[in-house]
Enzyme design. Sequence first.
Site, mmCIF file in Angstrom:
data_model
loop_
_atom_site.group_PDB
_atom_site.id
_atom_site.type_symbol
_atom_site.label_atom_id
_atom_site.label_comp_id
_atom_site.label_asym_id
_atom_site.label_seq_id
_atom_site.Cartn_x
_atom_site.Cartn_y
_atom_site.Cartn_z
ATOM 1 C CD GLU A 184 -2.880 -0.960 -0.077
ATOM 2 O OE1 GLU A 184 -3.218 0.172 -0.471
ATOM 3 O OE2 GLU A 184 -3.221 -2.007 -0.652
ATOM 4 C CG HIS A 187 -0.777 1.342 -4.468
ATOM 5 N ND1 HIS A 187 -0.809 1.095 -5.830
ATOM 6 C CD2 HIS A 187 -1.353 0.266 -3.875
ATOM 7 C CE1 HIS A 187 -1.376 -0.088 -6.042
ATOM 8 N NE2 HIS A 187 -1.696 -0.610 -4.881
#
Length: 323
Positions: A184, A187
């Site tokens: 995450e 990203h």
Amino acid sequence: MLLLGLRQRALVSAQQQRIALGFKLQTRGFYNNNYNRNYRRFGGGYGAEPAWKRRPFWYAVGVTGVSTTVYYQTHLEESPTGRRRFIAVSPEYERMAGKSAYAQIMSEYRRQIVPQNTQIDRYVRRVAMRIIQASKLEGDWEVHVIDSPEKNAFVLPGGKIFVFSGLLPLAANEDGLATVLAHEIAHQYARHSAEKLSAARVLSLLYTLVAIFVDPNAAQAGRAVTTLLLDLPNSRECEQEADQIGLQLMAAACYDPAQAIQLWQRMQNSERMAPPQLLNTHPSTQSRIENIRGWIPSAQMKREAANCPNPELTNSFFGQLGF
């Protein structure tokens, strides 16, 4: 199956609503199925020649096409893995979008946020902070655990991390949780949110022009086509890139990248039914496992270069610091 796309829904849903509203405003008054079939937009009356048959229309199309091509080419950037992508929003705009999404999420889950300094909060915060330090990303980082059975986690632009408690049994250990959080944070490292916002901005303009000058139905059909041929493949490519970068981040944070395979195998075992990869925003779990196997040697080299102690000593050391 882990749904790692909530961040996209939080950032893009408002954008899509504005786009949809824009279509209604632009097309209202220009199109009515009850009009005489000889009616043409911008034609000045019944039986007028349609706009697309006029020379000025094609001049405008040519100028727009050239301008769009130049704009696109001048806004191409390389991702951390060397992939060429289009980004036309500033980091400030990206942070503003993240701030808006953060306010919405905090409002929605305010009663389910786990209090700070509880055992589960310290556990998640410890893993997250090690990966943030390894990434060297700046930002006003905050870590929140949401008491919910949902198996999910996401990071918003600007450094807001959310982890649903239902993910923790599936993660099983710190290395498993590090796999998810590193993915995450990757990203944000690769600015995938900016990439998606940029594409949405250009496509919304294209849909509006088609709705005005061609037909609203054609704009809706175009939306379906671009989703299948552009949006979904790009989303899968971003997810794959986040997997690759995430392995490097967790390795630099002294977690064991080989544990990523076990995490995704547990994910695969927990899946019930998944749509075909062609219609999914994420690669299939099996393809992710295969890709990760190929990236592990490089990630292990990254871990060795960081002079990491063995995993047991590392986890014990950070645990004693009380993160």
